[in-house]
Design an enzyme around this catalytic site. Structure first.
Site, PDB file in Angstrom:
ATOM      1  N   ARG A 170       0.850  -1.196   0.000  1.00 14.27           N
ATOM      2  CA  ARG A 170       0.000   0.000   0.000  1.00 14.27           C
ATOM      3  C   ARG A 170       0.885   1.245   0.000  1.00 14.27           C
ATOM      4  NH1 ARG A 170      -1.486   1.654   4.673  1.00 14.27           N
ATOM      5  NH2 ARG A 170      -2.312  -0.322   5.422  1.00 14.27           N
ATOM      6  N   LYS A 189      -8.484   6.422 -19.574  1.00 15.58           N
ATOM      7  CA  LYS A 189      -8.773   6.921 -20.919  1.00 15.58           C
ATOM      8  C   LYS A 189      -7.531   6.786 -21.818  1.00 15.58           C
ATOM      9  CE  LYS A 189     -12.482   7.733 -18.606  1.00 15.58           C
ATOM     10  NZ  LYS A 189     -12.793   8.978 -17.964  1.00 15.58           N
ATOM     11  N   ASP A 218      -7.287  18.825 -14.275  1.00 10.87           N
ATOM     12  CA  ASP A 218      -7.619  17.503 -14.811  1.00 10.87           C
ATOM     13  C   ASP A 218      -7.211  17.517 -16.289  1.00 10.87           C
ATOM     14  OD1 ASP A 218      -8.847  15.273 -15.989  1.00 10.87           O
ATOM     15  OD2 ASP A 218     -10.583  15.334 -14.654  1.00 10.87           O
ATOM     16  N   TYR A 263     -16.265  16.678 -15.312  1.00 12.74           N
ATOM     17  CA  TYR A 263     -16.693  15.285 -15.392  1.00 12.74           C
ATOM     18  C   TYR A 263     -17.806  15.047 -14.354  1.00 12.74           C
ATOM     19  CZ  TYR A 263     -16.358  10.216 -15.056  1.00 12.74           C
ATOM     20  OH  TYR A 263     -16.650   8.884 -15.043  1.00 12.74           O
TER      21      TYR A 263
HETATM   22  C1  LIG Z   1     -13.346   9.392 -16.663  1.00 12.30           C
HETATM   23  C2  LIG Z   1     -12.940  10.703 -16.117  1.00 12.30           C
HETATM   24  C3  LIG Z   1     -12.709  10.889 -14.745  1.00 12.30           C
HETATM   25  C4  LIG Z   1     -12.928   9.791 -13.730  1.00 12.30           C
HETATM   26  O1  LIG Z   1     -11.998   8.765 -13.888  1.00 12.30           O
HETATM   27  P1  LIG Z   1     -12.280   7.205 -13.565  1.00 12.30           P
HETATM   28  O2  LIG Z   1     -10.998   6.569 -13.965  1.00 12.30           O
HETATM   29  O3  LIG Z   1     -13.458   6.792 -14.375  1.00 12.30           O
HETATM   30  O4  LIG Z   1     -12.564   7.115 -12.107  1.00 12.30           O
HETATM   31  C5  LIG Z   1     -12.277  12.140 -14.331  1.00 12.30           C
HETATM   32  N1  LIG Z   1     -12.118  13.158 -15.197  1.00 12.30           N
HETATM   33  C6  LIG Z   1     -12.337  13.015 -16.519  1.00 12.30           C
HETATM   34  C7  LIG Z   1     -12.131  14.171 -17.432  1.00 12.30           C
HETATM   35  C8  LIG Z   1     -12.763  11.792 -17.023  1.00 12.30           C
HETATM   36  O5  LIG Z   1     -13.003  11.661 -18.334  1.00 12.30           O
END
Ligand SMILES: *Cc1c(COP(=O)(O)O)cnc(C)c1O
Length: 378
Positions: A46, A195, A170, A98
């Site tokens: 962890r 992604k 982000d 998001y």
């Molecule tokens: C998918 C996404 C998230 C969340 O991520 P997860 O891996 O699904 O928890 C956060 N920000 C953006 C822009 C996203 O496309």
């Protein structure tokens, strides 16, 4: 080291113990100590794991920060970042963030006393206007999902610095290949690595890079205390994905430009959202702060019925949430990714029932255009 080389040689490109060219999957929870407290850098997985560490070093290098962290999902990463704040603190966020980010701020973290305000951060004066005495951070998503609005990161950082706030970005849509928020002054950059970084629809993960030793210490403390780590197998898959990130982003972008051209000229499409379009309101900012415009397009086909027809007829665009993978995906934000946003608020934001979002994959672009052409013909 240039970016394409960095994708291959950044971080820890081979195993220091064996020379293995791909970092091994250290599928292990605990480590032998020679005597109490005397160990070789790892005590419990962890706290730290060599495969995860190699990934953390790689994302740190790609984003040009001080330290990287790997979480079990993008949302785990975002939540851990918010755990840097205290009850009574306030955060200003981009309004069309998001959906999951909106949900965790307004339905979970609010219960712990972390307050939030959502504004259109592509208008810098709105950030300034939302700052309160207890504001601790500006949280930007750029480009946004699904309207692809772009925030001027440098300008947001300037506002942040003036008020002694952290700037958090982000960077999921742009990836470190196109955009490096830390070089624009941001303190923390995060990714849903699910992604583009993973890129093959087979991993859920989150990555964070911070730009100071103090933030690194604080975030590692949260990570180790709350435990939302990424496992070694998924860490390895992400490193494998990142090796081809440059190639995938280049190909995606060239496919995307062709599809944007097609959509702009199609009579059934009333509006196309893409930062690479000169008509996009934030085109100049996008051009200045990122070296590419990405592979996401949103467009309006006028009604839910028309959107449904399109979804039913496309062959190569898989109806699915998520984005950034080798296969092209299609979704209707109002009923899928943004369903957790109340309808009145969706209307305010412009997320209409006829809005369709596509994530352009790596198929032959002629097939993709033909597919859309067939599906859009009445
Ligand atoms: C998918 C996404 C998230 C969340 O991520 P997860 O891996 O699904 O928890 C956060 N920000 C953006 C822009 C996203 O496309």
């Amino acid at each position: 080291m240039r970016k394409k080389t960095q994708m291959i040689h950044g971080g820890i490109p081979n195993d220091p113990h064996t020379g293995a060219v791909s970092v091994p999957i250290y599928q292990v929870s605990t480590y032998k100590q020679e005597s109490v407290g005397n160990f070789k850098g790892y005590e419990y997985s962890r706290t730290g794991n060599p495969t995860r560490f190699a990934l953390e070093e790689l994302i740190k290098d790609l984003e040009g920060g001080k330290k990287g962290f790997a979480f079990g999902s993008g949302m785990a990463a975002i939540t851990a970042i918010m755990m840097l704040f205290n009850s009574g603190d306030h955060v200003v966020l981009t309004d069309d963030v998001y959906g999951g980010t909106y949900r965790v701020m307004t339905k979970v973290l609010n219960r712990l006393g972390i307050d939030s305000t959502f504004v259109d951060t592509s208008d810098i004066s709105k950030i300034e206007g939302a700052i309160k005495p207890n504001t601790k951070a500006v949280y930007i998503e750029t480009p946004t999902n699904p309207l692809l609005k772009v925030t001027d990161v440098k300008a947001a950082v300037e506002v942040g610095k003036k008020h002694n706030l952290l700037t958090i970005v982000d960077n999921t849509f742009s990836t470190p290949y196109w955009q490096n928020p830390i070089s624009l002054g941001a303190d923390i950059v995060l990714h849903s690595a699910t992604k583009y970084l993973g890129g093959h629809s087979d991993v859920v993960a989150g990555l964070v890079v911070v730009n100071s030793d103090e933030l690194a210490q604080d975030l590692h403390f949260v990570l180790n205390s709350t435990g939302g780590i990424l496992g070694p197998q998924d860490s390895w898959l992400l490193m494998r994905g990142i090796k081809t990130l440059a190639l995938r982003m280049e190909e995606t972008e060239s496919n995307t430009k062709r599809i944007v051209d097609f959509l702009v000229n199609h009579p059934s499409v009333s509006k196309v959202y893409y930062p690479g379009l000169e008509s996009h309101p934030n085109h100049e900012v996008a051009k200045r702060q990122a070296s590419g415009f990405g592979g996401m397009i949103s467009f309006d086909v006028g009604s839910e019925e028309m959107a449904d027809k399109l979804l039913a007829k496309t062959k190569y665009f898989t109806l699915a949430e998520s984005l950034g993978a080798v296969e092209s995906l299609i979704s209707v934000p109002a009923r899928m990714t943004h369903a957790s946003i109340p309808p009145e608020r969706r209307q305010e934001l412009g997320i209409t029932d006829g809005l369709v979002r596509i994530s352009v994959g790596l198929e032959d672009v002629e097939d993709l255009i033909e597919d859309l052409e067939n599906a859009l013909s009445i």
